[in-house]
Design an enzyme around this catalytic site. Structure first.
Site, PDB file in Angstrom:
ATOM      1  N   LEU A  22       0.697  -1.209   0.044  1.00 11.71           N
ATOM      2  CA  LEU A  22      -0.031   0.234   0.070  1.00 11.71           C
ATOM      3  C   LEU A  22       0.988   1.156   0.038  1.00 11.71           C
ATOM      4  CD1 LEU A  22      -2.412  -1.284   2.768  1.00 11.71           C
ATOM      5  CD2 LEU A  22      -2.983  -0.965   0.165  1.00 11.71           C
ATOM      6  N   GLU A  69       4.912  -4.235  12.756  1.00 12.81           N
ATOM      7  CA  GLU A  69       4.581  -3.531  14.135  1.00 12.81           C
ATOM      8  C   GLU A  69       3.021  -3.164  13.881  1.00 12.81           C
ATOM      9  OE1 GLU A  69       5.835   0.422  15.761  1.00 12.81           O
ATOM     10  OE2 GLU A  69       5.246   0.859  14.092  1.00 12.81           O
ATOM     11  N   ARG A  89      -4.306  -5.907   5.052  1.00 15.37           N
ATOM     12  CA  ARG A  89      -3.551  -6.525   5.980  1.00 15.37           C
ATOM     13  C   ARG A  89      -4.161  -7.094   7.116  1.00 15.37           C
ATOM     14  NH1 ARG A  89       0.589  -2.267   7.527  1.00 15.37           N
ATOM     15  NH2 ARG A  89       1.556  -4.273   8.248  1.00 15.37           N
ATOM     16  N   ARG A 135      -6.689   4.119   9.907  1.00 12.50           N
ATOM     17  CA  ARG A 135      -6.502   2.702  10.142  1.00 12.50           C
ATOM     18  C   ARG A 135      -6.952   2.362  11.589  1.00 12.50           C
ATOM     19  NH1 ARG A 135      -2.275   0.677   6.829  1.00 12.50           N
ATOM     20  NH2 ARG A 135      -2.588   1.824   4.722  1.00 12.50           N
ATOM     21  N   HIS A 166      -0.202   7.227   9.943  1.00  5.62           N
ATOM     22  CA  HIS A 166      -0.152   6.664  11.250  1.00  5.62           C
ATOM     23  C   HIS A 166       0.377   7.749  12.317  1.00  5.62           C
ATOM     24  CE1 HIS A 166       0.429   2.432   9.687  1.00  5.62           C
ATOM     25  NE2 HIS A 166      -0.847   2.367  10.352  1.00  5.62           N
ATOM     26  N   LEU A 247       6.970   2.883   0.429  1.00  8.34           N
ATOM     27  CA  LEU A 247       5.422   2.208   1.104  1.00  8.34           C
ATOM     28  C   LEU A 247       5.152   2.956   2.211  1.00  8.34           C
ATOM     29  CD1 LEU A 247       6.720  -1.540   0.687  1.00  8.34           C
ATOM     30  CD2 LEU A 247       5.145  -0.249  -0.666  1.00  8.34           C
ATOM     31  N   CYS A 253       8.179   0.498  12.333  1.00 11.34           N
ATOM     32  CA  CYS A 253       7.055  -0.237  11.656  1.00 11.34           C
ATOM     33  C   CYS A 253       7.830  -1.688  11.288  1.00 11.34           C
ATOM     34  CB  CYS A 253       6.536   0.276  10.116  1.00 11.34           C
ATOM     35  SG  CYS A 253       6.765   1.731   9.984  1.00 11.34           S
TER      36      CYS A 253
HETATM   37  C1  CIR Z   1       0.856   0.551   5.039  1.00 11.89           C
HETATM   38  O1  CIR Z   1       0.082   1.250   4.226  1.00 11.89           O
HETATM   39  O2  CIR Z   1       0.138  -0.379   5.705  1.00 11.89           O
HETATM   40  C2  CIR Z   1       2.227   0.122   4.520  1.00 11.89           C
HETATM   41  N1  CIR Z   1       2.395   0.263   3.168  1.00 11.89           N
HETATM   42  C3  CIR Z   1       2.982   1.000   5.453  1.00 11.89           C
HETATM   43  C4  CIR Z   1       2.963   0.696   6.899  1.00 11.89           C
HETATM   44  C5  CIR Z   1       3.794   1.338   8.028  1.00 11.89           C
HETATM   45  N2  CIR Z   1       3.677   0.968   9.194  1.00 11.89           N
HETATM   46  C6  CIR Z   1       3.619   1.817  10.140  1.00 11.89           C
HETATM   47  O3  CIR Z   1       4.153   3.099   9.873  1.00 11.89           O
HETATM   48  N3  CIR Z   1       3.654   1.296  11.266  1.00 11.89           N
END
Ligand code: CIR
Length: 264
Positions: A22, A69, A89, A135, A166, A247, A253
């Site tokens: 994503l 994470e 996810r 999220r 986030h 990403l 993360c």
């Molecule tokens: C997402 O959009 O879920 C992933 N591409 C990136 C997640 C990053 N996670 C985080 O900051 N804890």
């Protein structure tokens, strides 16, 4: 004990499917070989900082599963299985659950209907801040706060400024009493009683730093933030994260970290 003290971490090999991960803004797919090289350097940095790192296998069915994470939270007394808010996810939780059950005596689980991502959770010595985001919704944050209370933590929901994925995309704990944050987060005054170190204008993307024991890890390419941290006496480790950042991800993360009192 400091909440920045860790001696164990779980990480996951980036899947080849990470090219389908994503991203809010498409700046191109990550190069998987480079992404894996960045991940290897990250594992090395954790190990150098004093952490025993365990590597889980890639999950090709989950392009974002390297970001361990998000589906779980871990603390010395136990783990909490979360409900990631992105439909692609949510299945990551069931994948990591057995790995956590092997390592923690107590594993609590969100049951829904709300959602919460670990990237929205900032742990400080007296409060666990849960950011509301695309999220993490209010119902999920409330359930998570109830579960945190079972471990004796005070969880509170906070509303980060719009425009970040986030909460921790825009801030991170660099000491028990200090948060590194973007100007927008600093102005939102989310954190009671913590110093806020504001990243210089134009360097907002570095706000997801990771303090591990004596080291603050930051992404490469942000020299003014590095200088600011070093002026304040922090020992800084700089890591190349170009593919990871494609990403929308950063340093926190990519691992679940905890302090295991049974280990040195
Ligand atoms: C997402 O959009 O879920 C992933 N591409 C990136 C997640 C990053 N996670 C985080 O900051 N804890």
């Amino acid at each position: 004990m400091s909440v920045c003290r860790f001696n164990r971490a779980l990480v996951r090999t980036p899947a080849a499917s990470a090219v389908d991960g994503l991203r809010a803004v498409d700046r191109g797919a990550p190069d998987v070989a480079e992404l894996r090289a960045e991940h290897a350097a990250y594992r090395e940095a954790l190990a150098t900082a004093g952490v025993a790192v365990e590597l889980l296998p890639a999950l090709e069915a989950f392009p974002d599963s390297v970001f361990v994470e998000d589906p779980a939270l871990v603390f010395a007394p136990g783990a909490i299985l979360l409900r990631p808010g992105a439909p692609t996810r949510i299945g990551e939780t069931a994948e990591i659950a057995p790995d956590l059950r092997l390592r923690f005596p107590v594993v609590l689980a969100m049951t829904g209907p709300g959602y919460a991502d670990g990237g929205d959770v900032l742990v400080t010595p007296d409060t666990v801040y849960v950011g509301l985001s695309a999220r993490t919704d209010r119902t999920g944050a409330a359930e998570l706060c109830d579960l945190l209370a079972e471990f004796g933590y005070r969880g509170i929901a906070v509303e980060p400024p719009a425009g970040v994925l986030h909460l921790k995309t825009a801030c991170s704990l660099v000491a028990d009493d200090c948060v590194l944050a973007t100007r927008a987060v600093a102005d939102a005054r989310l954190f009671d009683g913590l110093d806020v170190l504001v990243v210089p204008d134009g360097e907002e993307a570095v706000a997801n730093a990771l303090r591990v024991n004596e080291t603050v890890m930051i992404a490469d390419g942000f020299p003014r933030t590095r200088a600011l941290l070093e002026e304040r006496g922090y020992s800084v480790t700089v890591l190349k994260l170009d593919e990871v950042m494609k990403l929308d991800a950063g340093l926190s993360c990519m691992s679940l970290r905890w302090h295991d009192p049974a280990r040195p």
